[in-house]
Design a protein around this motif. Structure first.
Motif, mmCIF file in Angstrom:
data_model
loop_
_atom_site.group_PDB
_atom_site.id
_atom_site.type_symbol
_atom_site.label_atom_id
_atom_site.label_comp_id
_atom_site.label_asym_id
_atom_site.label_seq_id
_atom_site.Cartn_x
_atom_site.Cartn_y
_atom_site.Cartn_z
ATOM 1 N N VAL A 152 9.899 24.070 -17.806
ATOM 2 C CA VAL A 152 9.974 25.452 -17.314
ATOM 3 C C VAL A 152 11.286 26.088 -17.740
ATOM 4 C CG1 VAL A 152 10.025 26.901 -15.253
ATOM 5 C CG2 VAL A 152 8.479 24.935 -15.362
ATOM 6 N N ALA A 153 12.395 25.382 -17.519
ATOM 7 C CA ALA A 153 13.701 25.915 -17.915
ATOM 8 C C ALA A 153 13.780 26.099 -19.427
ATOM 9 C CB ALA A 153 14.813 24.977 -17.437
ATOM 10 N N ARG A 154 13.174 25.190 -20.188
ATOM 11 C CA ARG A 154 13.232 25.296 -21.652
ATOM 12 C C ARG A 154 12.483 26.544 -22.135
ATOM 13 N NH1 ARG A 154 11.186 20.487 -22.843
ATOM 14 N NH2 ARG A 154 13.246 19.514 -22.725
ATOM 15 N N ARG A 155 11.348 26.828 -21.510
ATOM 16 C CA ARG A 155 10.592 28.018 -21.921
ATOM 17 C C ARG A 155 11.344 29.297 -21.581
ATOM 18 N NH1 ARG A 155 5.412 25.241 -19.886
ATOM 19 N NH2 ARG A 155 4.582 24.321 -21.788
ATOM 20 N N VAL A 156 12.019 29.295 -20.442
ATOM 21 C CA VAL A 156 12.812 30.476 -20.078
ATOM 22 C C VAL A 156 13.965 30.657 -21.060
ATOM 23 C CG1 VAL A 156 14.256 31.508 -18.294
ATOM 24 C CG2 VAL A 156 12.149 30.336 -17.657
ATOM 25 N N ARG A 157 14.600 29.570 -21.487
ATOM 26 C CA ARG A 157 15.689 29.672 -22.458
ATOM 27 C C ARG A 157 15.206 30.205 -23.800
ATOM 28 N NH1 ARG A 157 20.570 27.255 -21.951
ATOM 29 N NH2 ARG A 157 20.982 28.540 -23.787
ATOM 30 N N ARG A 158 13.956 29.901 -24.150
ATOM 31 C CA ARG A 158 13.417 30.409 -25.410
ATOM 32 C C ARG A 158 13.254 31.925 -25.404
ATOM 33 N NH1 ARG A 158 8.829 25.701 -26.216
ATOM 34 N NH2 ARG A 158 10.265 24.072 -26.965
ATOM 35 N N LEU A 159 13.250 32.501 -24.209
ATOM 36 C CA LEU A 159 13.209 33.961 -24.086
ATOM 37 C C LEU A 159 14.608 34.568 -24.164
ATOM 38 C CD1 LEU A 159 10.598 34.241 -21.184
ATOM 39 C CD2 LEU A 159 10.198 34.473 -23.647
ATOM 40 N N ARG A 160 15.599 33.753 -24.601
ATOM 41 C CA ARG A 160 16.991 34.170 -24.740
ATOM 42 C C ARG A 160 17.639 34.514 -23.394
ATOM 43 N NH1 ARG A 160 18.136 34.619 -30.035
ATOM 44 N NH2 ARG A 160 16.390 34.910 -31.485
ATOM 45 N N ALA A 161 17.165 33.851 -22.340
ATOM 46 C CA ALA A 161 17.778 34.051 -21.028
ATOM 47 C C ALA A 161 19.004 33.157 -20.912
ATOM 48 C CB ALA A 161 16.777 33.714 -19.925
ATOM 49 N N PRO A 162 19.995 33.536 -20.091
ATOM 50 C CA PRO A 162 21.174 32.673 -19.885
ATOM 51 C C PRO A 162 20.773 31.336 -19.262
ATOM 52 C CG PRO A 162 21.555 34.903 -19.062
ATOM 53 C CD PRO A 162 20.097 34.822 -19.383
ATOM 54 N N ALA A 163 21.668 30.361 -19.398
ATOM 55 C CA ALA A 163 21.372 29.028 -18.886
ATOM 56 C C ALA A 163 21.162 29.038 -17.370
ATOM 57 C CB ALA A 163 22.512 28.069 -19.259
ATOM 58 N N TRP A 164 21.945 29.858 -16.657
ATOM 59 C CA TRP A 164 21.807 29.864 -15.203
ATOM 60 C C TRP A 164 20.475 30.467 -14.769
ATOM 61 C CZ3 TRP A 164 21.114 34.217 -12.263
ATOM 62 C CH2 TRP A 164 21.397 35.444 -12.870
ATOM 63 N N VAL A 165 19.929 31.417 -15.542
ATOM 64 C CA VAL A 165 18.619 31.992 -15.219
ATOM 65 C C VAL A 165 17.521 30.951 -15.412
ATOM 66 C CG1 VAL A 165 16.934 33.752 -15.863
ATOM 67 C CG2 VAL A 165 19.373 34.334 -15.762
ATOM 68 N N ALA A 166 17.624 30.196 -16.518
ATOM 69 C CA ALA A 166 16.635 29.148 -16.759
ATOM 70 C C ALA A 166 16.686 28.081 -15.665
ATOM 71 C CB ALA A 166 16.884 28.511 -18.130
ATOM 72 N N ALA A 167 17.904 27.697 -15.249
ATOM 73 C CA ALA A 167 18.040 26.712 -14.182
ATOM 74 C C ALA A 167 17.492 27.243 -12.865
ATOM 75 C CB ALA A 167 19.508 26.324 -14.020
ATOM 76 N N LEU A 168 17.736 28.523 -12.587
ATOM 77 C CA LEU A 168 17.215 29.123 -11.356
ATOM 78 C C LEU A 168 15.693 29.170 -11.375
ATOM 79 C CD1 LEU A 168 17.925 30.485 -8.687
ATOM 80 C CD2 LEU A 168 18.000 32.670 -9.900
ATOM 81 N N ALA A 169 15.103 29.428 -12.541
ATOM 82 C CA ALA A 169 13.637 29.436 -12.651
ATOM 83 C C ALA A 169 13.066 28.063 -12.324
ATOM 84 C CB ALA A 169 13.226 29.873 -14.049
ATOM 85 N N GLY A 170 13.698 27.003 -12.841
ATOM 86 C CA GLY A 170 13.232 25.667 -12.511
ATOM 87 C C GLY A 170 13.381 25.342 -11.043
#
Length: 339
Positions: free
Chosen positions: A42-60
């Motif tokens: 989940v975090a990896r897919r969010v990062r592929r959308l060019r989101a910051p690392a903290w956003v990807a971690a929060l999504a997970g």
């Protein structure tokens, strides 16, 4: 040689002793690792959308919170809605079971009542007092919050944490340790995602059977089946027994036999089809190893220890295999994509 062996045994004993002393902390760390391996996609897919690392971690993190909170809310609503009906069914089922026991066994009603009263008294004596229960609840809540805190930062800074660990290793061994660590991490991710999928299939299959047969509390029993699947072998037996018991109490022997047949069919399909197909052979462990690991985890940390014992054994096995390989240190393994 004997002196070296004694030193190794003493060091292991000290490590195990310290781990048991901080069991709550260890369980929080291990739980965070398991959850990180689960929601990393989940975090990896969010990062592929060019989101910051903290956003990807929060999504997970939110994925875990919503999944667990949503399940608890659904089960709570169904239990509240069906409790009165289930209580009546339970009373009737117990009366029917008592009548059959008195009719078919050499025991009268007074003797049966004495046995039941003795069991209830033993349960009351064995139950924890409110002060101990409140202390346990506080420790569990603290461990859960710590696990979620660690989950966020493992999703956000997991790669830099691992690189910091590698810098502590002598340079000549760094490549092999890197490869072993990544192999263990891949094994953990494969195990966690595989067992979740297997547990989901089990829960859906048994839940559908319970609904078709008309057993009350189908959703809570399906959720119990899902959770119990994380404890290999033993969990499936306990969840199946609970479903059969509820079916017998609420609908009689016929419903109980139908539920038993459905549970056995689902479990056989899991053992012979789902486990080899989904989990693969790379994490295959002998049943003796699984049972011993679950027993050791249960003795060390209760139900939580039983859940994490098998993935820990699988990860350690993969790491040891890589470290024990003969030949020169391999080239550094390719790192996974940024989460």
């Amino acid at each position: 040689m004997a002196a070296c062996l004694l030193v190794v045994v003493a060091a292991l004993w000290v490590l195990i002793y310290l781990a048991l002393k901080v069991a709550s902390l260890m369980m929080a760390v291990i739980s965070a690792l398991l959850l990180t391996a689960l929601v990393m996609p989940v975090a990896r897919r969010v990062r592929r959308l060019r989101a910051p690392a903290w956003v990807a971690a929060l999504a997970g993190l939110l994925t875990v919170v919503v999944a667990v909170g949503g399940s608890i809310a659904l089960v709570g609503n169904q239990v509240a809605g069906e409790w009165d009906e289930m209580r009546r069914s339970l009373t009737q089922g117990l009366e029917r079971a008592q009548s059959q026991i008195v009719t078919n066994l050499p025991i009268n009603e007074r003797q049966l009542d004495n046995v039941i009263d003795g069991l209830l008294s033993a349960m009351r004596r064995g139950s924890p007092d409110p002060v101990a229960g409140a202390g346990m609840a506080t420790r569990v809540a603290a461990a859960v919050l710590l696990a979620l805190f660690l989950l966020f930062f493992m999703l956000k800074d997991g790669r830099s944490m691992w690189e910091w660990v590698l810098r502590l290793v002598p340079e000549g061994r760094r490549a092999k340790v890197d490869k072993a660590g990544l192999a263990g991490w891949r094994a953990l991710g494969q195990y966690v995602r595989g067992i979740v999928l297997v547990a989901l299939v089990d829960a859906v299959g048994i839940g559908i059977a319970l609904v078709l047969i008309g057993v009350p509390f189908a959703l809570p029993l399906a959720l119990l089946t899902f959770v119990a699947a994380f404890v290999p072998i033993i969990g499936a037996v306990l969840a199946g027994a609970a479903a059969v018991l509820i079916a017998f109490v609420s609908g009689g022997l016929t419903d109980a036999l139908l539920v038993l047949a459905a549970v056995l069919a689902v479990q056989q399909a899991e053992s012979h089809l789902l486990q080899p197909l989904i989990m693969g052979r790379t994490l295959h462990l002998h049943p003796v190893v699984v049972v011993v690991a679950v027993a050791a985890g249960t003795l060390a940390a209760g139900i939580a220890g039983a859940v994490v014992a098998v993935p820990l054994v699988a990860v350690v096995y993969r790491i040891v295999r890589v470290l024990a390989e003969d030949g020169a240190d391999p080239e550094p393994a390719p790192r996974p994509a940024e989460p």
